[in-house]
Design an enzyme around this catalytic site. Structure first.
Site, mmCIF file in Angstrom:
data_model
loop_
_atom_site.group_PDB
_atom_site.id
_atom_site.type_symbol
_atom_site.label_atom_id
_atom_site.label_comp_id
_atom_site.label_asym_id
_atom_site.label_seq_id
_atom_site.Cartn_x
_atom_site.Cartn_y
_atom_site.Cartn_z
ATOM 1 N N ALA A 1 5.877 23.769 33.798
ATOM 2 C CA ALA A 1 6.617 23.514 35.022
ATOM 3 C C ALA A 1 8.070 23.920 34.781
ATOM 4 O O ALA A 1 8.523 23.968 33.633
ATOM 5 C CB ALA A 1 6.521 22.033 35.377
ATOM 6 N N GLY B 1 2.544 22.480 31.919
ATOM 7 C CA GLY B 1 1.825 22.809 33.156
ATOM 8 C C GLY B 1 1.012 24.093 33.033
ATOM 9 O O GLY B 1 0.056 24.299 33.782
ATOM 10 N N GLU C 1 -2.111 23.058 31.454
ATOM 11 C CA GLU C 1 -2.816 22.239 32.449
ATOM 12 C C GLU C 1 -3.443 23.098 33.549
ATOM 13 O O GLU C 1 -4.556 22.834 33.983
ATOM 14 C CB GLU C 1 -1.842 21.214 33.044
ATOM 15 C CG GLU C 1 -1.483 20.124 32.037
ATOM 16 C CD GLU C 1 -0.311 19.251 32.476
ATOM 17 O OE1 GLU C 1 0.738 19.800 32.846
ATOM 18 O OE2 GLU C 1 -0.462 18.016 32.465
ATOM 19 N N GLU D 1 5.301 17.850 26.543
ATOM 20 C CA GLU D 1 6.028 16.948 27.447
ATOM 21 C C GLU D 1 6.715 15.776 26.764
ATOM 22 O O GLU D 1 7.811 15.393 27.157
ATOM 23 C CB GLU D 1 5.084 16.422 28.543
ATOM 24 C CG GLU D 1 4.766 17.430 29.630
ATOM 25 C CD GLU D 1 3.581 18.308 29.290
ATOM 26 O OE1 GLU D 1 3.137 18.321 28.116
ATOM 27 O OE2 GLU D 1 3.093 18.992 30.202
HETATM 28 N N1 DAK Z 1 10.974 26.312 32.855
HETATM 29 C C1 DAK Z 1 12.010 27.092 33.246
HETATM 30 N N2 DAK Z 1 12.374 28.210 32.601
HETATM 31 C C2 DAK Z 1 11.687 28.551 31.516
HETATM 32 C C3 DAK Z 1 10.597 27.784 31.045
HETATM 33 C C4 DAK Z 1 10.234 26.608 31.782
HETATM 34 N N3 DAK Z 1 9.206 25.839 31.435
HETATM 35 N N4 DAK Z 1 10.116 28.377 29.916
HETATM 36 C C5 DAK Z 1 10.875 29.472 29.716
HETATM 37 N N5 DAK Z 1 11.815 29.579 30.673
HETATM 38 C C6 DAK Z 1 12.841 30.607 30.808
HETATM 39 C C7 DAK Z 1 13.965 30.406 29.795
HETATM 40 O O1 DAK Z 1 14.899 29.455 30.269
HETATM 41 C C8 DAK Z 1 14.544 31.799 29.720
HETATM 42 O O2 DAK Z 1 15.355 32.016 30.844
HETATM 43 P P1 DAK Z 1 16.773 32.794 30.725
HETATM 44 O O3 DAK Z 1 17.561 32.041 29.739
HETATM 45 O O4 DAK Z 1 16.410 34.183 30.246
HETATM 46 O O5 DAK Z 1 17.320 32.775 32.130
HETATM 47 C C9 DAK Z 1 13.327 32.694 29.862
HETATM 48 O O6 DAK Z 1 12.314 31.881 30.460
HETATM 49 C C10 DAK Z 1 12.803 33.188 28.527
HETATM 50 O O7 DAK Z 1 12.586 32.060 27.703
HETATM 51 P P2 DAK Z 1 13.176 31.948 26.202
HETATM 52 O O8 DAK Z 1 14.435 32.723 26.055
HETATM 53 O O9 DAK Z 1 13.183 30.502 25.854
HETATM 54 O O10 DAK Z 1 12.029 32.700 25.397
HETATM 55 P P3 DAK Z 1 11.588 32.457 23.880
HETATM 56 O O11 DAK Z 1 10.656 33.572 23.543
HETATM 57 O O12 DAK Z 1 12.770 32.235 23.001
HETATM 58 O O13 DAK Z 1 10.764 31.081 23.916
HETATM 59 C C11 DAK Z 1 9.137 29.539 24.794
HETATM 60 C C12 DAK Z 1 9.543 31.018 24.649
HETATM 61 C C13 DAK Z 1 7.920 29.464 25.735
HETATM 62 C C14 DAK Z 1 8.731 28.973 23.406
HETATM 63 C C15 DAK Z 1 10.329 28.715 25.328
HETATM 64 O O14 DAK Z 1 10.811 29.384 26.510
HETATM 65 C C16 DAK Z 1 9.969 27.327 25.713
HETATM 66 O O15 DAK Z 1 9.846 26.446 24.851
HETATM 67 N N6 DAK Z 1 9.843 27.065 27.044
HETATM 68 C C17 DAK Z 1 9.573 25.748 27.534
HETATM 69 C C18 DAK Z 1 8.150 25.376 27.303
HETATM 70 C C19 DAK Z 1 7.863 23.962 27.755
HETATM 71 O O16 DAK Z 1 8.427 22.983 27.212
HETATM 72 N N7 DAK Z 1 6.998 23.867 28.739
HETATM 73 C C20 DAK Z 1 6.624 22.573 29.264
HETATM 74 C C21 DAK Z 1 7.472 22.260 30.409
HETATM 75 S S1 DAK Z 1 7.181 20.605 30.952
HETATM 76 C C22 DAK Z 1 4.853 16.445 36.671
HETATM 77 C C23 DAK Z 1 3.750 17.136 36.425
HETATM 78 C C24 DAK Z 1 3.747 18.111 35.477
HETATM 79 C C25 DAK Z 1 4.859 18.419 34.762
HETATM 80 C C26 DAK Z 1 5.976 17.756 35.078
HETATM 81 C C27 DAK Z 1 5.996 16.768 36.036
HETATM 82 N N8 DAK Z 1 4.869 15.359 37.632
HETATM 83 C C28 DAK Z 1 3.579 14.740 37.965
HETATM 84 C C29 DAK Z 1 6.044 14.892 38.177
HETATM 85 C C30 DAK Z 1 4.817 19.463 33.770
HETATM 86 C C31 DAK Z 1 5.756 19.555 32.852
HETATM 87 C C32 DAK Z 1 5.884 20.731 32.018
HETATM 88 O O17 DAK Z 1 5.205 21.711 32.128
#
Ligand code: DAK
Length: 261
Positions: free
Chosen positions: A63, A108, A111, A131
């Site tokens: 997400a 997400g 998921e 998360e």
């Molecule tokens: N959200 C927004 N932007 C993201 C992103 C994300 N999840 N993942 C990557 N990006 C963006 C980065 O900010 C970056 O943007 P710029 O800086 O270039 O503008 C671009 O994508 C490239 O990412 P990186 O520079 O970080 O690339 P790397 O190769 O260095 O790293 C990575 C890739 C996938 C390891 C890293 O980007 C990363 O750790 N991303 C986050 C992964 C993550 O933690 N995903 C889980 C998110 S939490 C809910 C229901 C569901 C959820 C929430 C609430 N409710 C019921 C309320 C779900 C939650 C989630 O999914």
């Protein structure tokens, strides 16, 4: 559509989340467009869907953390509901959905792949539920679907540790069915989709319903559901054609393919 590409290829279609700069992260617009795209699939023709992400690096990196970071409780709930509704729509979509996981499938992203019927991935795929490192629980069904797919013990380990796993480990624990070199993934997904699409569509739909709904029932109710869905196939043109084709010795008289009726 800003973030969704939809390509129909005969009897199957490819739906691509196209937000490559943010690694295909799911923001509200992506979720809304995904919902609309599913509503517009022509189910009279399309018999299998493939879901993938744009580019070579990421399926869906979760997400959108930027969008979520400022949400109030009420907004968080609304965002969660939007996600959950579209994930449920995918899960209960009448036709099979194959997730072709072409890179990161985090949060997400993992998921949404688990809302699909079948997961195959590229050799660079990475799965995880990070998360708890962000101060939240998996909220798009992760605690529920991961435990059902790989067992409670392995799901708890992945979720509590927030550790990512690579494609080979995802294969070993049964999270994906197969791993392919990146450049072969879409061809494999399309081959599988075409194979599903050539089978009797009413029977395939009923199998999806029987498996999905039956898993939530006790065995007596589950086999009763199976009987009903089995019975519902009879008197369809597809059942008559399928059996007539088998019984036809020279396989010449019956040439009509399955008609979805
Ligand atoms: N959200 C927004 N932007 C993201 C992103 C994300 N999840 N993942 C990557 N990006 C963006 C980065 O900010 C970056 O943007 P710029 O800086 O270039 O503008 C671009 O994508 C490239 O990412 P990186 O520079 O970080 O690339 P790397 O190769 O260095 O790293 C990575 C890739 C996938 C390891 C890293 O980007 C990363 O750790 N991303 C986050 C992964 C993550 O933690 N995903 C889980 C998110 S939490 C809910 C229901 C569901 C959820 C929430 C609430 N409710 C019921 C309320 C779900 C939650 C989630 O999914």
């Amino acid at each position: 559509m800003e973030y969704i590409l939809y390509e129909q290829k005969g009897s199957y279609a490819i739906l691509t989340i196209n937000r490559e700069k943010a690694l295909n992260a799911l923001n509200s617009t992506v979720l809304e467009e995904l919902d609309q795209t599913l509503d517009n699939v022509d189910l009279s023709v399309v018999r299998c869907l493939i879901l993938t992400g744009a580019g070579q690096k990421s399926f869906v990196a979760g997400a959108d953390i930027g969008e979520m970071s400022t949400l109030t409780k009420a907004e968080g709930q609304a965002f969660g509901k939007k996600g959950n509704d579209v994930f449920r729509k995918l899960e209960t979509f009448p036709i099979p959905v194959i997730a072709a996981v072409n890179g990161f499938a985090l949060g997400g992203g993992c998921e949404i792949s688990m809302s699909c019927d079948i997961r195959i991935c590229s050799d660079n795929a990475v799965f995880g539920q990070p998360e708890v490192g962000l101060g939240i629980t998996p909220g798009f069904g992760g605690t529920q679907r991961l435990a059902r797919l790989v067992g409670a013990g392995m799901a708890k380990q992945m979720i509590y540790t927030a550790r990512n796993i690579k494609a080979d480990e995802a294969l070993r624990i049964g999270l994906v069915n197969a791993v392919y070199p990146q450049e072969e993934l879409m061809a494999a997904a399309e081959k599988m989709a075409a194979g599903i699409a050539k089978n009797a569509p009413i029977a395939v739909r009923n199998c999806k319903k029987a498996i999905n709904e039956g898993l939530d029932l006790d065995m007596d109710q589950a086999v009763a559901l199976e009987e009903k869905l089995f019975g519902d196939c009879f008197e369809t043109q597809d059942q008559k054609y399928g059996m007539a084709f088998f019984l036809d010795k020279n396989k010449e008289k019956v040439k009509e393919p399955f008609q979805n009726r």
